[in-house]
Write an enzyme that holds these catalytic residues in place. Sequence first.
Site, PDB file in Angstrom:
ATOM      1  CG  HIS A  49      41.674 -95.616 -35.421  1.00 39.54           C
ATOM      2  ND1 HIS A  49      40.549 -95.101 -36.027  1.00 39.54           N
ATOM      3  CD2 HIS A  49      42.849 -94.767 -34.894  1.00 39.54           C
ATOM      4  CE1 HIS A  49      41.319 -93.771 -36.040  1.00 39.54           C
ATOM      5  NE2 HIS A  49      41.804 -94.107 -34.893  1.00 39.54           N
ATOM      6  CD  GLU A  93      40.622 -88.138 -35.832  1.00 38.45           C
ATOM      7  OE1 GLU A  93      42.039 -88.046 -36.252  1.00 38.45           O
ATOM      8  OE2 GLU A  93      40.534 -87.980 -34.121  1.00 38.45           O
ATOM      9  CG  HIS A  95      34.967 -90.255 -31.363  1.00 33.94           C
ATOM     10  ND1 HIS A  95      34.842 -89.947 -29.994  1.00 33.94           N
ATOM     11  CD2 HIS A  95      36.119 -91.194 -31.370  1.00 33.94           C
ATOM     12  CE1 HIS A  95      36.422 -90.939 -29.562  1.00 33.94           C
ATOM     13  NE2 HIS A  95      36.728 -91.642 -30.047  1.00 33.94           N
ATOM     14  CB  SER A 313      43.078 -91.689 -20.274  1.00 29.86           C
ATOM     15  OG  SER A 313      43.036 -92.800 -19.428  1.00 29.86           O
TER      16      SER A 313
END
Lengths: 737, 234, 80, 80
Positions: A49, A93, A95, A313
Amino acid sequence: MIPNTIAITPQLVAEHGLKPDEYKRILELIGREPTFTELGIFSAMWNEHCSYKSSRLHLKTLPTKAPWVIQGPGENAGVIDIGEGLACVFKMESHNHPSYIEPYQGATTGVGGILRDVFTMGARPVACLNALRFGDPSHPRTRHLVSGVVAGIGGYGNSFGVPTVGGQMGFHTRYDGNILVNAMAVGIAKADEIFYAKATGVGNPIVYLGSKTGRDGIHGATMASAEFDDKSEEKRPTVQVGDPFAEKLLLEACLELMQTGSVIAIQDMGAAGLTCSAVEMGAKGDLGIELDLDKVPCREAGMSAYEMMLSESQERMLMVLDPAKEKQAEAIFVKWGLDFAVIGKTTDTLRFVVKHHGEVMADLPIKELGDEAPLYDRPHVASAPQPTIAPESVAAPLSNEKALLKLIGAPELCSKRWVWEQYDHLILGNTVQAPGGDAAVVRVLDGPKGLALTSDVTPRYCEADPVEGGKQAVAEAWRNITAVGGQPLAITDNLNFGNPERPDAMGQFVGCIRGIGAACTALDFPVVSGNVSLYNETNGRGILPTPTIGGVGLVDDVAECAGVGFGAEGEALLLIGDTAGWLGQSVYLRDICGREEGAPPPVDLAVERRNGDFVRGLIRSGRVRTAHDCSDGGLAVALAEMAMASGIGATLETPPPGLPLHAALFGEDQARYVLAVTPARADAILAEARAAGVPALRIGRSGGDALTLPGERPISVTALRSAHEAWLPDYMAGKAA
Amino acid sequence: MKAAVVIFPGSNRERDAGRALRDASGHEPHYVWHADHELPRGTDLVVLPGGFSYGDYLRCGAIAGRANIMDAVRAHAARGGLVLGVCNGFQILVESGLLPGVLMRNAQLRFVCKMQHLKVDRADTPFASAYHVGQVIKVAIAHGEGNYVADEDTIDRLEHEGRVAFRYCDADGHVGGSANPNGSLHDIAGIYSAGFNVLGMMPHPENLIDPLVGGTDGRGLFASLVDHFAATAA
Amino acid sequence: MKARVTVTLKTGVLDPQGKAIEGALKSLGIEGVESVRQGKVFDIELAGADRARAEDALKAACEKLLANTVIENFRVEIGG
Amino acid sequence: MKARVTVTLKTGVLDPQGKAIEGALKSLGIEGVESVRQGKVFDIELAGADRARAEDALKAACEKLLANTVIENFRVEIGG
Ligand SMILES: Nc1ncnc2c1ncn2[C@@H]1O[C@H](COP(=O)(O)OP(=O)(O)O)[C@@H](O)[C@H]1O
Ligand SMILES: [Mg+2]
């Protein structure tokens, strides 16, 4: 707390996703065994990644330059010049995996992450798009995933306050265990006020901004570390939860802060949060970074250095600040109720030093963390070419009327209104073209300019022929922008593929990139940002290769762009582009004939460009207000969509000649558009097309309340609409399979 | 017309409201921070904009309803000053006690954003004089919790006193049934206070002020306000 | 000190969410479900050790914010 | 039979709602509030009188719908 000095066993190394030779490289680089925290840092920096170790080599081949490109790949987002001192900042992007585990939160944090990438650069987000791929509708998890992902994308964007104006949604059994959630954000900034990640100056404070750090998203490694934690209570979930409210405050606070001239460098904390952002800021500026973790605002007590460095986070930023302006900066963050803490400084040592409780937990060479990351030229094999399917060889199992109704009511082509009505697509008051057409059009500030935005890819084409599929994805994005009258400027790409360690999946990746590169070059449509998502595979079965293309174009005057709906009765319908009746890999062949086969339609980039430039010229000259490109489902579906959008019917009088009618209607030949023009102008336009070498045919006219195909009963617009609108709401209500 | 738009943490349609006010009046409104205790001197109209104040956490509008500035807004309303709450602003008005009832989760449990027709129920107010009773207008909705609920007495009182401002309807003006996007009792899209100086509504007139962006049916509301103050000034 | 505040809808107040969940449970084939009403709980950590004061503080919190007393009831329990 | 299902976030999972409420309670001057976490309750009426069966049914309901077990814990209490 996990100690920093535990023995680094081969098992621990493997649990951190590092191969033995990669670990050997670490030993050579630092000349000793890494501490536990250091191992964590390497695993974060050297994973696929962050390091792009399997893809870097190939990404380098993509064209990234043009006179209007201000910033290409390599920063948080790409930046292009849109004139009058303004820039458009955008990126897409994925997810994917988090959204499969927890669809709502996975999707929210995906949207949150991409918005941060855009406003980190100083841009105010003005639009979001998304591209979603789910498994077969009958797969037991699909409905739950659709519902959660869509609610999550809406939940975040709606609250943050950005219109979600476009996207895609598809279903295929190859995504059963690996759904795709790709989110794109677009912002506007002043062209001379773009902010970058590169730190400058020695001894400058490093400031932590935003929400507190918790133990979110500390992946696989946490499982391993649990063994070392004697007080391990319940197994901690690694799911990150999005907080759009915090992000909205972060946006306002960051933009306000940037106005003060105190920001030297800024970087959002995305994947591998503090580690990645700190290393990147230092390495880009040829500086060292020293962090004191005692200063990091934490949500939970007793967090170790390892955990703080790897936490994912959300809603956090890291910034290098002009020390003279620290108080002013802090006041802004306090006003917005956000954390603001000086947690370190820049140094001239080129080392990345992390201290906690007065102890050095990590001390690593900062450049090497990024630059010396492994780089692989993975073996790849090209996909076997598929046979060309002659139109004459495909029999029509249904009447064309029935086939059309079936296609527009099937999962692939049905209306996605159920999705986009859950997205606030109107906020900010600039949505000139809402979801449902070709590209969305969003006015820039008070106009008259607008951005044309789209996301596209046809995975079944990419599977059958990665190179042609890659070209097609770019061409379709370019075409969608063209169809509203926009000048296509640049793309962001989100390359979703299977396991790169399998030569066939790697071959798809390499092939698609070749196609994308060729199309970008031929169409002057460079890549300015992007993202790679590999290892989308379950039980040895990969997803369809899915290089999602997010395209951005410019409309000079939003009052003059074209839409999909017919403007009036009695307009002449013109078909631009050649029709060969290409049924290979068409939705017709798959959903009507039950055959998912053949070579996909080839993309002739020179023709693409010629036809598109011609159409755009007509729109810009004010002679065409209605245009639609032909894509999935071909001419018939395009006409149906134009009728549904306007409530005005149409008659197809002269279909493209010399072909079986169903191939002319449903073939997916590329580089085609349907235009509706006032009859008085039709002949002149046809003559102009001939002169420009652009194939053009007069095929019929608009009017009435039904769509009439040759030799078929008229299909009322009402019937089209009810077929088109029914499937998705019914499916989500548990009524359809 | 001197307008003040209150910004709460999480407000997100304040610029949309500002644009509509500017468009109608020629003046930029004041933006007032939630933590302030006072409205700008001479404020004629307070606007509580749409958004997700405090993330809509707890209950929509609940935390914002207790912000410092709301004491000043209550005092302004008590003096007969005009207050307009749109979407989250309506939720805040209800939570702060300026309007009765509650806004619950949409009946279909999903956020809904679309163009929506409304029937003007009352046109003799400072907010709606540019419309006529029974007029059908097209505006936008974008909310997850716009389902207006109140006890029977309250609803009876609202109806009896003619305090329903707008009702959801279809393009032909038929109220009720599938034209109601969220389950609101009596198809209520907006209500007035007893003095008709406070209006709360879920739909977004501020997003319908431009022929290029959906239409201009929302302009009437802002034009009414400008007229009202022009008349009172004269 | 730990406390739990439970906020529930008053009888008679419509609960669209509860209704929808009820329907969903029935369609999932969960046996015997007759009705569902949804409420909220707040788990609150409090400083200090005086239970009576804590209770008063939380009641005030409910009145002022946590419950919309037009439609909701609340209950405060002080734990260990 | 009445039952109550309580669903709370697992430790460590971010609770943006709780955080915002915590801030609001503090700014309203509620004494001693250190942290707030928000959860849900479902008050469910059940047909039948077999407590064990009811409990099983509700556990199934939690697994399938009421709780998101990736991030939430649940508790089932059967009342009178
Ligand atoms: N497929 C791609 N094509 C072009 N650029 C890419 C691609 N994938 C990644 N990039 C670029 O590489 C950089 C790092 O990507 P990424 O790690 O996803 O960014 P971030 O750290 O901001 O999330 C970005 O500038 C991105 O635009
Ligand atoms: Mg980034």
